[in-house]
Write an enzyme that holds these catalytic residues in place. Sequence first.
Site, PDB file in Angstrom:
ATOM      1  N   GLU A   1      -0.778  -6.193   1.806  1.00  0.00           N
ATOM      2  CA  GLU A   1      -0.747  -5.035   2.885  1.00  0.00           C
ATOM      3  C   GLU A   1      -1.340  -5.708   3.998  1.00  0.00           C
ATOM      4  O   GLU A   1      -2.428  -6.062   4.077  1.00  0.00           O
ATOM      5  CB  GLU A   1      -1.564  -3.981   2.363  1.00  0.00           C
ATOM      6  CG  GLU A   1      -1.587  -2.843   3.128  1.00  0.00           C
ATOM      7  CD  GLU A   1      -0.493  -2.233   3.777  1.00  0.00           C
ATOM      8  OE1 GLU A   1      -0.211  -2.032   4.969  1.00  0.00           O
ATOM      9  OE2 GLU A   1       0.693  -2.031   3.174  1.00  0.00           O
TER      10      GLU A   1
ATOM     11  N   CYS B   1      12.327   4.523   3.319  1.00  0.00           N
ATOM     12  CA  CYS B   1      12.393   5.928   3.023  1.00  0.00           C
ATOM     13  C   CYS B   1      13.080   6.691   4.221  1.00  0.00           C
ATOM     14  O   CYS B   1      12.487   7.763   4.758  1.00  0.00           O
ATOM     15  CB  CYS B   1      11.237   6.568   2.381  1.00  0.00           C
ATOM     16  SG  CYS B   1       9.804   6.375   3.802  1.00  0.00           S
TER      17      CYS B   1
ATOM     18  N   ALA C   1       0.829  -1.214   0.047  1.00  0.00           N
ATOM     19  CA  ALA C   1       0.097  -0.079   0.070  1.00  0.00           C
ATOM     20  C   ALA C   1       0.778   1.196   0.119  1.00  0.00           C
ATOM     21  O   ALA C   1       1.962   1.196   0.704  1.00  0.00           O
ATOM     22  CB  ALA C   1      -0.969   0.020   1.275  1.00  0.00           C
TER      23      ALA C   1
ATOM     24  N   ARG D   1      -5.584   0.257   4.610  1.00  0.00           N
ATOM     25  CA  ARG D   1      -4.523   0.682   3.533  1.00  0.00           C
ATOM     26  C   ARG D   1      -4.698  -0.576   2.429  1.00  0.00           C
ATOM     27  O   ARG D   1      -4.406  -0.272   1.136  1.00  0.00           O
ATOM     28  CB  ARG D   1      -3.207   0.754   4.105  1.00  0.00           C
ATOM     29  CG  ARG D   1      -2.814   1.902   4.780  1.00  0.00           C
ATOM     30  CD  ARG D   1      -1.753   1.867   5.676  1.00  0.00           C
ATOM     31  NE  ARG D   1      -0.392   1.527   4.894  1.00  0.00           N
ATOM     32  CZ  ARG D   1       0.269   2.331   3.861  1.00  0.00           C
ATOM     33  NH1 ARG D   1      -0.203   3.620   4.004  1.00  0.00           N
ATOM     34  NH2 ARG D   1       1.124   2.226   3.447  1.00  0.00           N
TER      35      ARG D   1
ATOM     36  N   GLY E   1       0.191   1.420  -3.260  1.00  0.00           N
ATOM     37  CA  GLY E   1       0.018   0.663  -4.549  1.00  0.00           C
ATOM     38  C   GLY E   1       1.008   1.337  -5.574  1.00  0.00           C
ATOM     39  O   GLY E   1       1.128   0.890  -6.938  1.00  0.00           O
ATOM     40  N   GLY E   2       1.887   2.461  -5.365  1.00  0.00           N
ATOM     41  CA  GLY E   2       2.757   3.039  -6.163  1.00  0.00           C
ATOM     42  C   GLY E   2       3.916   2.042  -6.830  1.00  0.00           C
ATOM     43  O   GLY E   2       3.875   1.830  -8.120  1.00  0.00           O
TER      44      GLY E   2
END
Length: 431
Positions: free
Chosen positions: A128, A226, A106, A133, A108-109
């Site tokens: 997910e 990230c 999630a 999400r 979904g990119g």
Amino acid sequence: MLPQDFMNRMRSQLGEEYSAYLESLERPRAVALRFNPLKGEKPSLPFVGEQVPWEPMGYYYDIEARPGLHPYHEAGVYYLQEASAMSAVALLDPKPGERICDLCAAPGGKSTQIAGRLMGEGFLLCNEINPKRAKILSRNIERMGVANALVTNEHPSRLAERLPGYFDRVLIDAPCSGEGMFRKEEAAVTDWSLETVEMCARRQAEILDSGAALVRPGGRLVYSTCTFAPSENEHAIAEFLLRHTEFSPEAVSAPWFTPAGQGQFRLWPHKLLGEGHFVAVLQKQGEEAPNETGECGERLPKLWTDFAEEMDIVLPVGKAVTFGTSLYWTPAELPSLKGLKVLRPGLELGELKKDRFEPAHALALWLADCRRVENLRVNDGRIDEYLSGNVIPSHEKGWCLVTVDSYSIGWAKGDGVQLKNHYPKGLRRFR
């Protein structure tokens, strides 16, 4: 204001580059989108600029534009995705026909980016663990017209038990402390703490162990975050390799990123147009073993075959599965789903009513063409009327695929004078 503990660590981590990093946080963000090859040729749009170097379908766009409100967005022509977030799938490098798992998928990119690389061939499992999400993930898979994807809402360890060694490539875009998103999301700053970093590191270790079990011998595992925290990145990979001697770092070319060890890369916001990211590429040793082929599909019901013949719809290679009254077309490689929490087992074809077939919105978004089409132009007021749920004038009779500049966007049903709107109520623009 950045947390002091974070700043102290980053000053030590970056050394002479620390001031350049701080300066980058004061600059406007670079925003990007990724075109969907499943929708055909990339359109020319006035707000789209230079290409993202590591993703052929990724482009930066004007930060003043609002592409999320454009009809092409509703048609799944592109996905709004931060440029650095495109790096993990670039290094995963999925190929058409392969079995791929996106374990923490999630919203979904990255899943839809993988789907674009597969081009409808092979099998994609998008998982997910968070139920809310997972629903957002499922909607994005639908919007982007992905037919060969399964969406599950499972704990990674559960999938590892059910599908050991099943996938050619596994992506783990792990939940993390989000330090690379400080410029993008204020909540990432306020939620940060040293305790959060350590909690994330423990959770990431568990997910990595599950991901390791899913990869076939000879397959590839890509881990990304990230965040900048070494305990969630280089240290996490080092400890994983101690636990899993069957894996080793894989040497791959990534000239756009900063090396952080063999097969490991960092994306720094003061060195490229994007936010902070970390990616590691690992290979599982051994020779590929044969995988189970899954269960046989069901026979397609006559209500569907009559509708498909009437509309001139030809399905790709796959098999039929019914969930309640809904009919799905699943990848041929779909494994047994018994006992798994499945939100979307493939392409939803529609609902089997007592005496008729009602096509699904997902089917419309997957279709490139069919026998009856009402094509609306993006600057035609009728497209706004359609997206708002209103009827539109048309001479068509029966079910009709509505398109915007030839990109499919939904269904309508005509009586020869107007089209009754079947655009989903939850997606409509109420003015």
